[in-house]
Structures are given as structure tokens and as C-alpha cells.
Enzyme design. Sequence first.
Site, mmCIF file in Angstrom:
data_model
loop_
_atom_site.group_PDB
_atom_site.id
_atom_site.type_symbol
_atom_site.label_atom_id
_atom_site.label_comp_id
_atom_site.label_asym_id
_atom_site.label_seq_id
_atom_site.Cartn_x
_atom_site.Cartn_y
_atom_site.Cartn_z
ATOM 1 N N LYS A 155 -4.807 -3.521 3.307
ATOM 2 C CA LYS A 155 -4.294 -2.958 2.062
ATOM 3 C C LYS A 155 -2.776 -2.914 2.180
ATOM 4 O O LYS A 155 -2.229 -2.275 3.081
ATOM 5 C CB LYS A 155 -4.838 -1.545 1.847
ATOM 6 C CG LYS A 155 -6.332 -1.482 1.562
ATOM 7 C CD LYS A 155 -6.594 -1.580 0.078
ATOM 8 C CE LYS A 155 -8.048 -1.254 -0.245
ATOM 9 N NZ LYS A 155 -8.315 -1.326 -1.694
ATOM 10 N N ASP A 185 -4.931 -7.185 0.202
ATOM 11 C CA ASP A 185 -5.244 -6.598 -1.102
ATOM 12 C C ASP A 185 -4.032 -5.814 -1.567
ATOM 13 O O ASP A 185 -3.665 -4.796 -0.975
ATOM 14 C CB ASP A 185 -6.457 -5.675 -0.982
ATOM 15 C CG ASP A 185 -6.895 -5.090 -2.318
ATOM 16 O OD1 ASP A 185 -6.250 -5.397 -3.348
ATOM 17 O OD2 ASP A 185 -7.877 -4.330 -2.345
ATOM 18 N N GLU A 211 -6.017 -10.191 -3.068
ATOM 19 C CA GLU A 211 -6.669 -9.534 -4.199
ATOM 20 C C GLU A 211 -5.615 -8.915 -5.121
ATOM 21 O O GLU A 211 -4.690 -8.247 -4.661
ATOM 22 C CB GLU A 211 -7.618 -8.435 -3.721
ATOM 23 C CG GLU A 211 -8.856 -8.943 -3.010
ATOM 24 C CD GLU A 211 -9.786 -7.813 -2.615
ATOM 25 O OE1 GLU A 211 -9.920 -6.844 -3.396
ATOM 26 O OE2 GLU A 211 -10.381 -7.896 -1.525
ATOM 27 N N ASP A 236 -9.886 -8.378 -9.007
ATOM 28 C CA ASP A 236 -10.678 -7.178 -8.771
ATOM 29 C C ASP A 236 -10.489 -6.225 -9.942
ATOM 30 O O ASP A 236 -11.291 -6.179 -10.872
ATOM 31 C CB ASP A 236 -10.231 -6.544 -7.442
ATOM 32 C CG ASP A 236 -10.994 -5.288 -7.093
ATOM 33 O OD1 ASP A 236 -11.774 -4.792 -7.931
ATOM 34 O OD2 ASP A 236 -10.819 -4.767 -5.980
ATOM 35 N N LYS A 263 -17.290 -4.793 -7.529
ATOM 36 C CA LYS A 263 -17.748 -3.456 -7.159
ATOM 37 C C LYS A 263 -18.726 -3.007 -8.242
ATOM 38 O O LYS A 263 -18.308 -2.748 -9.375
ATOM 39 C CB LYS A 263 -16.569 -2.496 -7.064
ATOM 40 C CG LYS A 263 -15.523 -2.854 -6.012
ATOM 41 C CD LYS A 263 -14.382 -1.849 -6.065
ATOM 42 C CE LYS A 263 -13.405 -2.069 -4.917
ATOM 43 N NZ LYS A 263 -12.653 -3.342 -5.039
#
Length: 364
Positions: A155, A185, A211, A236, A263
Site C-alpha cells: 500500500k 496499490d 491498483e 478497484d 471486493k
Amino acid sequence: MYSIAITSRTLHFLQPAGTSRGVYTTRKSFYLTLSDSGRPGVTGLGECATLPDLSCDALPDGEYERTLRRFCTDFCRTGRLDIDALRPYPSMLFGLETAKAQLDAGGSTDFFGTPFGRGEEGIPINGLVWMGTFDEMYRRLEAKLEAGFRCVKLKIGAIDFDRELDLVRHIRRTFPREQVELRVDANGGFRPEEALQRLEALAPYGIHSIEQPVRQHQWREMVRLCAASPLPVALDEELIGVNDSTEKARLLDTLRPQYIVLKPSLHGGMAGTREWIRLAGERHIGSWITSALESNVGLNAVAQLTADVYGPHISLPQGLGTGRLFADNIPMPLAIRGDQLWACRQEKDRPDVTAPASDKNRWQ
């Protein structure tokens, strides 16, 4: 005749979970316990939870619970899920789908009879390194590699980008791309005017994908990035709130990403996730599934869906390793062994989502 009991529970993160959108220290979930008078003693459990400032159905607690109550009442009255009505509320749809899938499976946590669900094979997962200082992220990375992960997702966006680039560079000096797959991401953390330059800076280090480089709803910029990026782009947050099949097709046809990351509690529940995967596959766009900070109840449901959609013998690492985030998680027969998530069929733990009586409601 169906009946549903609802409880709420607040989970506490072992460590603050940082993203470019903020830091989470707690997570509130609503749990649905579904029963059927025709099958005494058999129940299905589902989790409904949103992420503030991210989920399209992130309503204030009172309004969320009232809306959830209405859908539970409708389901118990009709005996069916109204997918179209629930499309704008993916977290509620996901919880209801999960509870029904487990009830239909006779109460088993193996919803779909897959090799994963039977405990015969694991699902490869990526190790997740949360945002933090350079030293924190490097220590977390070392821990993931020592645990046996061969795919690690970083991240980024919390510290200076040059420091994050230093971390990536340092990783690659020690671990070549043949040894460790790196994903990053950005959670929409790059400004449009700097995004392409940052992707070009990351490109020499063998990054699998990035992402959501910029915030969602900037389609002109995203079209340019997906076409010009030297790294594969995975969408995403861009998919959140896009619930209609026609709208999904238009997004994919316009932006043309290399991957989408799904998700279920954010992207349409189980039904919506299957639809996204089908539409992406028709356009030769890759995909993988990830959890969204659910408790083990939601994580198991996401894993069961993943095994049903992609299995058996899944090769692409999925994002299903968040079950160790909470200090007070709900026991489920799940285990991480090396870089795989396994369903442990020999375990007989029953989830305990009990709450004070004032927090419980039942609809029939």
C-alpha cells in the site's frame, strides 16, 4: 418459513490499517443469522459491513440498520433475494447471499462443494504490507517474506513517493522478480498530473500491477493511464457504485484496464462479482478477488466464492489474507499456511456473534 436474527459487533484492529483515505482502528459489522423452520437446527451466517468514505452504501448506523431490516423482512416474506433492489446496497446483498449459501449448504462453511471448501487445496494469496514509515513497511515486508509469501502487495501513498520508490528499489536488490511478485496499490493517491511519471518510475522494478493510481471518476485521465502506463493497471475503487450491467460494460469498454480487483461487499455482492468477472473475461481483462477488511465470517464467504469462480487449482494470488487483522476476530475454520489460505474441515468451531439483547432483532 425463514427468519433472520441480526446482531452488531465492533472489531478492533491489532494495528491501525492505513490507506490513502485514512486510518481504520475499528470496524463495525452487522451479522445475519438465517434459519428455516423446515430445517430445524440449521443456520446460515452472513456479514454486512461498509467502509466509511468508500462503500456506496455507507449509511449512518441507524439508517443502515433500518434499510437492512427492510431487506431482511422482504426476503423472509418472499423467500427470495431481490438482486435488482439490492444492487445499490452491495454489503447487504453480500451478507444475505452468504447467509443463504450457508443455509443451503446445510450449515456448512463449504458453500459450493469446491476442493478448497472441502479442505483439499489452498488458495494462493498475496501478503499485504500496509502503509507506514519506511522502516515499518520494510519490517512488515520482511515478515511476509519470512512467512513464505511469494507475492506481496504494498500500500503506497502514505509517505513521500521517493521513499516508497527507495523501498521498492531495496526490495528488488534483494528479491528479483522471479522470486517475489510485487503489486502496488495507490488507493487513488496519485494526482493526475503526476501519475504517469510515477508509473514510469516504478516500471523498471518488475511490478506486476498498480491498483487505482488516481481517484475514481476521472475517466479521461484513467483512459490515458490505462493506454500509456508501462505497468498493468488494475481498477478497484473505480468499480464502486457501478451496479448496472450496462454501466459495467461501458466502464470496461471505455477504460480498458488490464485487470479489475473485486471486493464482493463493495462491488455487488456475490452476484455482482460474478457479473464483473464474466464481463471482464469477455473483454480479455484479468481479475482477482480480495476481501475488504471483513471479519473471518466475510473472509470465508469471499474465499468460498473465489474457489467457486476460479477454481480448482487457482494460480493467480488472491487478496484473502486479512483474517489476522483483528484482536477480537470471530473463529472460523480458516488458516494461512505459507502463502495459501486453507479451509480446515476438521475444525468444528461455530462462529460466536452474540451481542447484548438490545442489539438483537428478529424478522420473520
